[in-house]
Design an enzyme around this catalytic site. Structure first.
Site, PDB file in Angstrom:
ATOM      1  N   TYR A  68      71.540 -32.529  22.881  1.00 55.65           N
ATOM      2  CA  TYR A  68      70.711 -33.053  24.009  1.00 55.65           C
ATOM      3  C   TYR A  68      69.631 -32.303  23.996  1.00 55.65           C
ATOM      4  O   TYR A  68      69.356 -31.164  24.110  1.00 55.65           O
ATOM      5  CB  TYR A  68      71.481 -32.864  25.219  1.00 55.65           C
ATOM      6  CG  TYR A  68      72.748 -33.464  25.589  1.00 55.65           C
ATOM      7  CD1 TYR A  68      73.325 -34.619  24.878  1.00 55.65           C
ATOM      8  CD2 TYR A  68      73.555 -33.099  26.750  1.00 55.65           C
ATOM      9  CE1 TYR A  68      74.413 -35.058  25.249  1.00 55.65           C
ATOM     10  CE2 TYR A  68      74.765 -33.683  26.949  1.00 55.65           C
ATOM     11  CZ  TYR A  68      74.998 -34.819  26.277  1.00 55.65           C
ATOM     12  OH  TYR A  68      76.144 -35.449  26.426  1.00 55.65           O
ATOM     13  N   SER A 166      85.678 -35.012  23.835  1.00 55.19           N
ATOM     14  CA  SER A 166      84.895 -36.094  24.424  1.00 55.19           C
ATOM     15  C   SER A 166      85.181 -37.267  23.560  1.00 55.19           C
ATOM     16  O   SER A 166      84.968 -37.112  22.461  1.00 55.19           O
ATOM     17  CB  SER A 166      83.477 -35.659  24.626  1.00 55.19           C
ATOM     18  OG  SER A 166      82.756 -36.661  24.788  1.00 55.19           O
ATOM     19  N   LEU A 306      69.636 -38.589  41.702  1.00 52.08           N
ATOM     20  CA  LEU A 306      70.683 -37.630  41.689  1.00 52.08           C
ATOM     21  C   LEU A 306      71.316 -37.428  43.120  1.00 52.08           C
ATOM     22  O   LEU A 306      72.422 -37.288  43.290  1.00 52.08           O
ATOM     23  CB  LEU A 306      70.384 -36.349  41.448  1.00 52.08           C
ATOM     24  CG  LEU A 306      71.322 -35.022  41.341  1.00 52.08           C
ATOM     25  CD1 LEU A 306      72.636 -35.494  40.587  1.00 52.08           C
ATOM     26  CD2 LEU A 306      70.842 -33.919  40.834  1.00 52.08           C
TER      27      LEU A 306
END
Length: 336
Positions: A68, A166, A306
């Site tokens: 990331y 994942s 958010l």
């Protein structure tokens, strides 16, 4: 509409680990991510603002990966944690994707790559350990036995506490095989899985969720809003004619901008109106209410987004509303 001041995220059990996790986890996949135009979606200042907002709502589970922002996300999280009590936060990261050109060993889950990558993760986060290490995808070039032996070594060394997988596609048998090998050898098994799951993407229903229940695995879905489709920013006319407001890939249009999915969205909008919430909040609330789901992973580009997503934790859907949303698009296993 719920204000963030009304949000106090609760803790839920993370599978059979004994850990307690926030009912909504915070994903940092946009931290340091560059767009095709060369812009950064979320810079360090914005990233810290988002972490502040998540913390203010009671959130304590931060999900990241070493790719990331090419490592920026982990460094920024580490800087943010420097002024806090590390023990109060659960940090998860992931390894898999290639990080050096012309070096095939810098990709996958071979022992050389995994051990090197974990050391770099700990350096960037400025921490002695990871609470949870995921393999970001399956590496069919590395045997399940080799993988689990390597991961067990990291647990025994104290650098990693728990293990997770994942995944993009449902591959219950691979998780099961790896865990059976680990258990037979007395090694640490996978305790958490992180599949894609939302009202549109229903492929894990059936065998995958049954496997997770059998092994007592926590299920922490990513992409809970279907890459933004479930937020309501697309409409039927523009989407179906290929004139969506944002320039989307043909793969996105084929997967999400379909008649069937817009029919589902009509039901989502109806339920959202009934509970005085946004479509995004209602879609997240459906996941929170879904049997077998532990804690969805939410993210956002702005603090306002958010806060909207986190407020989903306050929405109480009735059994009838959950059923209506579930049945609005038939999953691969009818009745689940």
């Amino acid at each position: 509409m719920t204000d963030l001041e009304d949000v106090d995220l609760e803790f839920v059990q993370l599978g059979e680990t004994g850990l307690q996790t926030s009912e909504l986890q915070f994903g940092t996949w946009r931290f340091g991510k560059e767009t095709e135009a060369g812009n950064v979606e979320i810079d360090e200042e914005r990233g810290h603002e988002l972490l502040d907002a998540y913390e203010a709502a009671g959130g304590r589970f931060i999900d990241t990966a070493d790719v990331y922002g090419n490592g920026k996300a982990e460094r920024w999280i580490g800087d943010w944690l420097a002024d806090r009590d590390r023990e109060r936060y659960t940090i998860a990261s992931k390894v898999y994707w290639q990080i050096r050109e012309d070096d095939p060993n810098s990709r996958g889950t071979n022992r050389k790559n995994v051990r090197h990558r974990v050391e770099r993760i700990l350096d960037r986060l400025d921490t002695d350990y990871l609470d949870l290490l995921y393999i970001h995808r399956w590496d069919d070039q590395t045997s399940a036995r080799e993988l689990m032996k390597t991961l067990n070594g990291l647990v025994e060394s104290g650098k990693v506490h728990y293990l997770g997988a994942s995944t993009l596609r449902p591959n219950a048998w691979k998780v099961a095989k790896a865990n059976e090998i680990a258990r037979s050898e007395g090694w640490e098994p996978f305790s958490v899985v992180q599949p894609r799951y939302n009202l549109v993407d229903r492929e894990i229903e059936g065998d995958y969720l049954e496997m997770a229940r059998h092994y007592g695995l926590a299920v922490c879905p990513w992409s809970p809003l279907g890459q933004g489709f479930l937020t309501g920013k697309y409409d039927r006319e523009d989407g179906l004619t290929g004139q969506s407001r944002a320039a989307e890939s043909s793969r996105f249009e084929e997967a999400y901008l379909t008649e069937e999915n817009f029919d589902l969205h009509d039901e989502l909008d109806a339920v959202a109106d009934e509970v005085d919430a946004t479509p995004a909040q209602t879609a997240l609330a459906w996941l929170v209410h879904r049997d077998g789901v532990t804690a969805p992973i939410v993210g956002a580009r702005t603090v306002d987004q958010l806060e909207e997503n986190l407020a989903a934790a306050t929405i109480d859907l009735s059994d009838d509303q959950v059923d209506r949303l579930t049945e609005a698009k038939q999953g691969p296993y009818p009745g689940l």
